[in-house]
Design an enzyme around this catalytic site. Sequence first.
Site, short mmCIF file in Angstrom:
data_model
loop_
_atom_site.label_atom_id
_atom_site.label_comp_id
_atom_site.label_asym_id
_atom_site.label_seq_id
_atom_site.Cartn_x
_atom_site.Cartn_y
_atom_site.Cartn_z
N ASP A 142 0.81 -1.21 0.00
CA ASP A 142 0.00 0.00 0.00
C ASP A 142 0.85 1.26 0.00
O ASP A 142 0.43 2.30 -0.50
CB ASP A 142 -0.92 -0.01 1.23
CG ASP A 142 -1.68 1.30 1.39
OD1 ASP A 142 -2.55 1.58 0.55
OD2 ASP A 142 -1.40 2.05 2.35
N LEU A 166 -6.61 7.18 3.69
CA LEU A 166 -6.66 8.30 2.77
C LEU A 166 -5.43 8.40 1.87
O LEU A 166 -5.33 9.33 1.07
CB LEU A 166 -6.81 9.62 3.54
CG LEU A 166 -8.15 9.78 4.28
CD1 LEU A 166 -8.13 11.05 5.13
CD2 LEU A 166 -9.30 9.84 3.28
N ARG A 167 -4.48 7.45 2.02
CA ARG A 167 -3.30 7.51 1.18
C ARG A 167 -3.67 7.39 -0.30
O ARG A 167 -3.07 8.05 -1.15
CB ARG A 167 -2.31 6.41 1.56
CG ARG A 167 -1.02 6.45 0.74
CD ARG A 167 -0.02 5.41 1.18
NE ARG A 167 0.60 5.76 2.45
CZ ARG A 167 0.54 5.03 3.54
NH1 ARG A 167 -0.15 3.91 3.54
NH2 ARG A 167 1.14 5.42 4.65
N ALA A 168 -4.67 6.58 -0.61
CA ALA A 168 -5.08 6.41 -2.00
C ALA A 168 -5.58 7.73 -2.58
O ALA A 168 -5.27 8.07 -3.74
CB ALA A 168 -6.18 5.35 -2.10
#
Length: 654
Positions: free
Chosen positions: A175, A256-258
Site C-alpha cells: 500500500d 486516505l493515502r489512496a
Amino acid sequence: MTQPPPNQHFPFSAVVGADGPDGPDPMPLALILTTIAPDVGGVLVRGEKGTAKSTIVRALAAVLPPVDDRPVPLVELPIGATEDRVTGSINIESALAEGRAEYEPGLLAKAHRGILYVDEVNLLHDHLVDLLLDAAAMGRASVERDGVSMTHDARFVLVGTMNPEEGELRPQLLDRFGLTVEVAAPRDPALRAEVVRRRLAYDVDPAAFVARYAGAEAALRSRIAAAQALVGAVRLTDAGLLKIAEVCAAFDVDGLRADIVTARTAVAHAAWSGRDQVTLDDIRVAARLALPHRRRRKPFDAPGLDEDLLDQVLGDEELPPEPEPEGPDDDPEPPGPAPEGDGAADDTDDTDDTDGEPVDVPAPEPDPAPPAGGDGAGSTPSNVAPTGATYRTRLLTVRGVGAGTAGRRSRARTSNGRRIGATAPTPGAGGAIHLTETIRAAARHQFARGRTEGRLLLRPADLRVAVREGRESNLVLFCVDASGSMAARRRMEQVKAAVLSLLLDAYQRRDKVGLVTFRGGAAEVALPPTHSVDAAAQRLEELPSGGRTPLAEGLLEAAHLLAVEHTRDPQRRPLLVVVTDGRATSGADAVARSRMAAGLLAESGVASVVVDCESGPMRMGLAATLAEHLGAEHVPVGEVSAEALVDATRGRAA
C-alpha cells in the site's frame, strides 16, 4: 558483437510500449509520472520474468533532466544489503586510524535527487523496505547507530521490481508504494518479434542502436523537463478533488493515502499532457495506477480494477472549470433555491439525465473466482471439497535459536535485529564490525606490539563482528492425506481451512511453504517449497480426494523433499504437519513401510505434528501409533477443527 560502453543502457524510448501512438504503456507512464512528481511515492512493477522490468528502469535515468549540471544518479540496492549499508554508518578507517567518529554515507544519501532501484524488492527484508519507504515519503533519513546521530536529505524516486511467483510483499508495504503496475509479455506475435528485433540490434552494435534513438531520447527528456516545470502550476479544482474522493470511496480503499496519491498522480499526468488543470482523463489514468493494489482485501486476492465501475463513477461530463475569484465590487446572489424552468441544476442532486431517478454508485464486488479444480465453465468437481472459513493464527515458532534467513517467525542469529554481543568473524561470512569490541580486543596487545603513541595497531585477529538476534523464516511443509477415508466433505473443509490459515500466516512472516499430498497409489509434490503462498493456496483449493491410502509414500516423499531442501538451504529449519487418519492401505506391507518411513523422519529430528482425522464410534488408533514412530505430537479427531489444528501445530513447534 560489441559491448555497450559503461553506463550506456538500452534506450528508454526503444522499449516496445514506451513509444506507442496512444502514449506510453502503464509501466513507462508510471515511471515518468513519478519522476515528474516524486511525492507520488515511487513505483512497484510486478510481473513475470523476462518482461523488461529492469531494462526500462535502468534506462529511466538517462532521459531525466540533469540535476545541478550532472546526470541523475541511479543507485541500485542489492537485496543482501545490510542496514548500515543502506543508511550509512561510522567510517571505520578514520575511527581506527584517527580516533574520529566520521559518518560514511549510505545508499540513501547517494540516491539523493536521483533514483533508488531495488530489483526483487519482495525478497528484501521487511524492515529495510519500511526504512526505504519512510525515507522516500519524508524526503530525509535519520541515522542513529555506532555513535552517529544525524539526519540528512534523501529525496529520491523509489522504484521496485518483483516477480510475484517468488513471493508477495505484505499488504502494508504494498500500500505504501505510490503506484503499482502489472506487466506481462505481449501475446501478439508481431509485438514479440519487434521486441526481439530491437534487442538483437542493440546487442550487435549498442552505440549505433543508441544513436538511432538519440532524437527520441532528447524529445522525451525535454517533455519531462517541461512537465516538471509546469506541475507546480497545475490546478486541481474542488470538483476534481471531490471526484477523486468519490472514486476512492467507491472502490472501498483503506485510509486516505489512496486519495492523496491519486490526486498527485492526476496533477502529474496533467503536466505531462501539457495542461494546467486536471481533467477526468487525468483522474482516470491516476486511478488505474494508484488504486488496484489498494483494493486487496485478502493476501491471496489478485489486484485489479473494475473498469465499468470506474467509468460509472467518473461519468461522461467533464469537470467544470475553476470559478474566477470574486472581486470587491461583486454582489453575489444570495443563496436560495434555483428558479424553476431555467435549466439550472442542483449539483448536489445525483440524478441520471435520462429519467431523473437517483443514481446509486454501487460498492465494488469481489471478482468471481473460477471453480477450484475445474475448467472455468462448470461447477466444482464432486471429489474436491470446498475450503472452510479462514481465521487469524497466533505466532508459530520453532524451538531454540536458529541461523536461517531473516524473516518474522522464529528466534535466530541474523544480520539484523538487536545487537547482543560480538564474536570473531567466520571465514566467508559477512557482518557489521563491532567497533568497541574490536578496539577492546586490540588494546590488550598494544604493549607487545611496540606501540607507545599514535594510532592503534591492529591485526586481523582483533576484528570482531556484531552478533545480532532477530527473527528467521522457516519452511512449513504440509503432508496431507487425500485418500478416500479422508474424503468426508466436512472433514476436508476443516483441514483445508486450517492449512489455508497457516498459509496466510506464512505469507505475512516470509516463510517458505510446501505441500505433499498422497492418495490412490502414490504421493505427489503438489507444490515444491516456495515463497509463493498464492500458489500453495491455489493447489490447496484444487486438492481432490479419494482412493487408497499410500501413507508410506507420502512420508517418504516428505522426507525426500525435506532432505533436498536442507541441502539447498541448510540453515532454514522445517516444521512438518501430517494430516491423516493413520491408515495405510496401498501396497504390500503398507503398515510396516509407513512405520519405517516415520522412523526415518524421526531420526532426522524434524519437528512435526500428526493430526488424527479418524472418525466414527470404532477407532483403531492408527494415527496415534504413527505419531509415536514419528516422534510427533498427536492430535485426536475431536480436535480436528481449524483452530485445533493450529493450536496443535503451535504447541509442537514452540
